[in-house]
Design an enzyme around this catalytic site. Structure first.
Site, PDB file in Angstrom:
ATOM      1  N   HIS A 502      11.296  -8.934  -4.710  1.00 50.02           N
ATOM      2  CA  HIS A 502      10.478  -8.837  -5.918  1.00 50.02           C
ATOM      3  C   HIS A 502       9.187  -8.061  -5.646  1.00 50.02           C
ATOM      4  O   HIS A 502       8.858  -7.108  -6.364  1.00 50.02           O
ATOM      5  CB  HIS A 502      10.135 -10.239  -6.430  1.00 50.02           C
ATOM      6  CG  HIS A 502       9.244 -10.254  -7.628  1.00 50.02           C
ATOM      7  ND1 HIS A 502       9.721 -10.425  -8.904  1.00 50.02           N
ATOM      8  CD2 HIS A 502       7.893 -10.108  -7.750  1.00 50.02           C
ATOM      9  CE1 HIS A 502       8.711 -10.378  -9.764  1.00 50.02           C
ATOM     10  NE2 HIS A 502       7.580 -10.187  -9.079  1.00 50.02           N
ATOM     11  N   GLU A 503       8.448  -8.473  -4.627  1.00 52.03           N
ATOM     12  CA  GLU A 503       7.170  -7.814  -4.353  1.00 52.03           C
ATOM     13  C   GLU A 503       7.378  -6.362  -3.936  1.00 52.03           C
ATOM     14  O   GLU A 503       6.550  -5.499  -4.240  1.00 52.03           O
ATOM     15  CB  GLU A 503       6.393  -8.585  -3.288  1.00 52.03           C
ATOM     16  CG  GLU A 503       5.943  -9.971  -3.730  1.00 52.03           C
ATOM     17  CD  GLU A 503       5.134  -9.962  -5.019  1.00 52.03           C
ATOM     18  OE1 GLU A 503       4.412  -8.979  -5.271  1.00 52.03           O
ATOM     19  OE2 GLU A 503       5.227 -10.940  -5.785  1.00 52.03           O
ATOM     20  N   HIS A 506       7.360  -4.085  -6.865  1.00 53.41           N
ATOM     21  CA  HIS A 506       6.016  -3.631  -7.235  1.00 53.41           C
ATOM     22  C   HIS A 506       5.584  -2.475  -6.325  1.00 53.41           C
ATOM     23  O   HIS A 506       4.987  -1.492  -6.780  1.00 53.41           O
ATOM     24  CB  HIS A 506       5.004  -4.768  -7.094  1.00 53.41           C
ATOM     25  CG  HIS A 506       5.102  -5.827  -8.146  1.00 53.41           C
ATOM     26  ND1 HIS A 506       5.035  -5.555  -9.495  1.00 53.41           N
ATOM     27  CD2 HIS A 506       5.231  -7.180  -8.039  1.00 53.41           C
ATOM     28  CE1 HIS A 506       5.112  -6.685 -10.177  1.00 53.41           C
ATOM     29  NE2 HIS A 506       5.245  -7.682  -9.319  1.00 53.41           N
ATOM     30  N   HIS A 509       7.062   0.705  -7.377  1.00 55.96           N
ATOM     31  CA  HIS A 509       6.414   1.211  -8.589  1.00 55.96           C
ATOM     32  C   HIS A 509       5.188   2.048  -8.208  1.00 55.96           C
ATOM     33  O   HIS A 509       4.895   3.074  -8.841  1.00 55.96           O
ATOM     34  CB  HIS A 509       6.015   0.030  -9.476  1.00 55.96           C
ATOM     35  CG  HIS A 509       5.899   0.367 -10.924  1.00 55.96           C
ATOM     36  ND1 HIS A 509       5.657  -0.579 -11.889  1.00 55.96           N
ATOM     37  CD2 HIS A 509       5.964   1.540 -11.606  1.00 55.96           C
ATOM     38  CE1 HIS A 509       5.605  -0.013 -13.080  1.00 55.96           C
ATOM     39  NE2 HIS A 509       5.771   1.271 -12.924  1.00 55.96           N
TER      40      HIS A 509
END
Length: 715
Positions: A502-503, A506, A509
């Site tokens: 999940h991290e 980011h 991104h």
């Protein structure tokens, strides 16, 4: 009255010592701050000098005798403030990751100054007039703008309006005072929360109580106790209510102690009690919103997000809550059937109800493991030897990024992090045929928990990608994994695996951003959109090809048994009742606090927990066996961070995420072609256009909620 244009800041005339390592751009690769040279005493003078320099740059833009143009106004604003950006970014990265009393003191001093600095810029009528002249010219058709510049101008106009540019002088003064106080309170909340979490850690002195805890986890608890000069085993607190250790502890009494300590944080009286702060924050935010013309703080937040209105947020949460709680109650009934040998016969105060057909909150994870063993022949203790950190990172997280985007990673031990735990990786883009690898940026990994780090997991950017400034990205991921003893492998539970993915979503991104303006870089998107790419990336932890790659026994090298992998995939929907209900309870609690008028906010600290209980009951999520993921008193996202009235963002973003995962499946799955489309149409665009337009460009239509309902077992 003092106008915005002549506001004076503390230290505005200060000249920064050129020997300060933050005074000039770092000469390390990609502009990585030189943390080997930066000391605590360097931050405050650099930030104060940075504010003064930035204000001078803005003053020059606002007073320019030349008519406003994109170059002398919009681009000039984007170029301004680089000293402040360097210093504040490095400081606010280190503060939650490796805090000290000195850093916390600096934060309390500079937070109101930074708020005033921002107010002075966005309440400057001369600067607004220049920006508005560009907006008027664009609206009249006399100024042609590139799409990203037009969007930049649109969002800048919105910033001015939401900052109070249209208010009277007196109301602007009031707003400045509110902003300053709110910023200070948020800093204080975070400080108390970290101290309270350390204080709440549970010390175990009888090793027999640790029955069920794996040897490596027990050794980590022993090391944590030694690090604080204590005898025994220290079970440190994670940020959320439900502690991972509860799944393993066979001792019901110890489970109850851990649960009670977790749930009581911030409401125990004493110097680390957060109730007074959160009440003042809720009231001041409500006053701030009404001053700006909004019904309440939640309306102010939603108006600048993809949700648009609190009605839209309330409608989604209300639609999901009943089915989620019904699922959780069904799961509780299954857990309650587990033999008496696996559950406590009598409830313990503070641990949740344990009557017929229900389970105590403290026992949920432990009983859940019993059911997983019984129904799926799986449990976390059996899985952990196959989930070793290095393997998960390199053969899981990095491998998925390579398959989708062609990225490769090389560790740079020569580059310094802000703490010895931090590891630095250079990220390379896929080369063109016959060309060498292209350096894309840096990825910093800070995996382990420590006393100086706040709980939870997050991503930060140390350098924002920007073609205008010629910058490549430098991003950071923080987790809170318990460190094993020296020489021992770091074995994970499954939740930690999905959090890694999940991290890193980011991080991608930020790393794959391809924008001109730094304010549009990477994760600079609305709060209820920013979780979308990370939640997509989280799904690759479940992709059979990736899962089979990293799920290898750390000692024997044997792959996880194929039937285990198949069972894991088949069992994904089990437990969704619990996870959805605890999340929704927190999201609804956030909305309850922030949909209040100032006069409706409770005034006494004794009213905080009753207000919370009433709000959960009114929303239909008052299921004692499944408390909110965060209770009000340790809800750092909304009272110490940037998610106030925005915690709904995770489920709002998950609508887009689930629909996108379905798009991948429809188009062949984890392929380079699909990855390039996701990168080009969505990740690379950052905040350079309406993010929902980016989604629709990828998906070919607006989002459909059906895939989310299916994933969560709510269809």
């Amino acid at each position: 009255m003092t106008s915005a244009s002549d506001t004076t800041f503390q230290g505005a005339d200060a000249v920064l010592d050129p020997a300060n390592p933050l005074a000039a751009p770092s000469d390390l690769p990609y502009g990585l701050p030189d943390f080997s040279a930066i000391r605590e005493e360097h931050y405050e003078p650099a930030i104060v000098a940075g504010m003064a320099a930035h204000r001078a740059e803005v003053e020059a833009i606002a007073t320019s005798p030349e008519p406003a143009t994109v170059e002398n106004t919009l681009e000039a604003l984007e170029r301004a403030g680089q000293l402040l950006g360097r210093a504040a970014t490095a400081f606010y990265n280190q503060l939650p990751s490796d805090s000290t009393p000195g850093l916390e003191d600096i934060q309390e001093r500079i937070a109101p100054q930074l708020a005033a600095h921002q107010d002075a810029i966005l309440m400057d009528p001369r600067l607004f007039a220049r920006v508005k002249s560009l907006a008027d010219a664009a609206a009249a058709g006399t100024l042609a703008l590139e799409p990203d510049t037009a969007y930049l101008l649109e969002k800048l106009m919105t910033q001015f309006e939401r900052a109070g540019i249209a208010l009277s002088d007196a109301d602007q003064d009031t707003l400045r005072d509110l902003n300053s106080r709110i910023t200070s309170l948020q800093a204080s909340f975070g400080r108390k929360l970290l101290a309270g979490a350390n204080e709440a850690s549970v010390l175990v002195t009888d090793e027999a109580e640790l029955a069920g805890l794996s040897p490596d986890a027990k050794a980590g608890a022993r090391a944590a106790a030694e690090a604080r000069g204590q005898e025994g085993w220290l079970l440190e607190m994670q940020l959320f209510t439900h502690q991972n250790v509860l799944a393993s502890l066979a001792d019901a009494g110890l489970r109850a102690r851990v649960q009670e300590a977790s749930a009581a944080r911030g409401a125990t009286g004493g110097e680390n009690d957060t109730r007074e702060i959160l009440l003042e924050l809720a009231r001041l935010r409500a006053e701030q919103a009404q001053l700006l013309g909004y019904e309440h703080h939640a309306a102010y937040i939603a108006a600048d997000a993809t949700a648009g209105t609190t009605a839209a947020v309330n409608e989604m949460l209300a639609r999901l809550a009943p089915a989620a709680v019904a699922n959780a109650r069904r799961e509780a009934s299954e857990l309650a059937k587990v033999s008496d040998a696996a559950r406590r016969p009598e409830p313990v105060e503070g641990s949740g109800s344990a009557g017929p057909g229900t389970v105590a909150a403290a026992d949920w994870s432990y009983l859940n493991e019993a059911v997983r063993k019984e129904r799926f022949n799986l449990d976390d203790a059996a899985l952990r030897p196959y989930l070793e950190l290095e393997r998960v990172v390199h053969d899981g997280v990095f491998k998925a990024a390579n398959l989708l985007f062609g990225l490769s990673f090389a560790e740079r031990a020569d580059l310094p992090g802000y703490h010895p735990d931090v590891r630095v990786f250079e990220v390379f883009d896929a080369p063109e045929p016959g060309e060498p690898n292209t350096g894309l940026g840096l990825f910093l990994a800070d995996w382990y928990t420590r006393e100086s780090k706040r709980g939870g997991a997050w991503m930060d950017s140390l350098v924002h990608q920007s073609h205008l400034l010629g910058q490549k990205p430098v991003v950071v991921n923080n987790l809170n994994i318990v460190r094993p003893p020296a020489g021992e492998p770091t074995l994970l539970v499954w939740d930690e695996v999905t959090t890694l993915f999940h991290e890193f979503g980011h991080a991608l991104h930020g790393l794959l951003s391809e924008v001109r303006y730094p304010s549009q870089s990477g994760t600079s998107v609305p709060r209820d959109f920013v979780e979308y790419p990370s939640q997509v990336n989280e799904m690759w932890s479940w992709e059979p090809e990736i899962l089979r790659s990293f799920a290898v026994h750390h000692a024997t090298g044997e792959p996880m048994p194929a039937e285990w992998v198949d069972t894991m995939l088949a069992s994904r929907i089990w437990g969704e009742g619990f996870s959805t209900t605890e999340y929704l309870a927190a999201a609804l609690l956030d909305q309850a606090w922030h949909q209040l008028a100032p006069s409706d906010v409770p005034t006494a600290v004794e009213d905080v927990l009753p207000f919370e209980a009433a709000a959960l009951a009114a929303a239909g999520v008052d299921f004692e066996s499944v408390p909110p993921r965060y209770r009000s008193t340790y809800f750092n996202h909304i009272f110490g961070g940037g998610y106030s009235a925005g915690y709904y963002s995770y489920i709002w973003s998950e609508v887009l995420d689930a629909d996108t995962v379905e798009w991948y499946a429809e188009n062949g799955g984890l392929t380079r072609e699909n990855g390039e489309a996701f990168r080009r149409k969505l990740l690379a665009r950052g905040g350079s256009q309406d993010p929902l337009a980016s989604f629709e460009d990828l998906r070919g239509r607006t989002a459909d909620i059906a895939p989310l309902l299916k994933r969560r077992g709510l269809a």
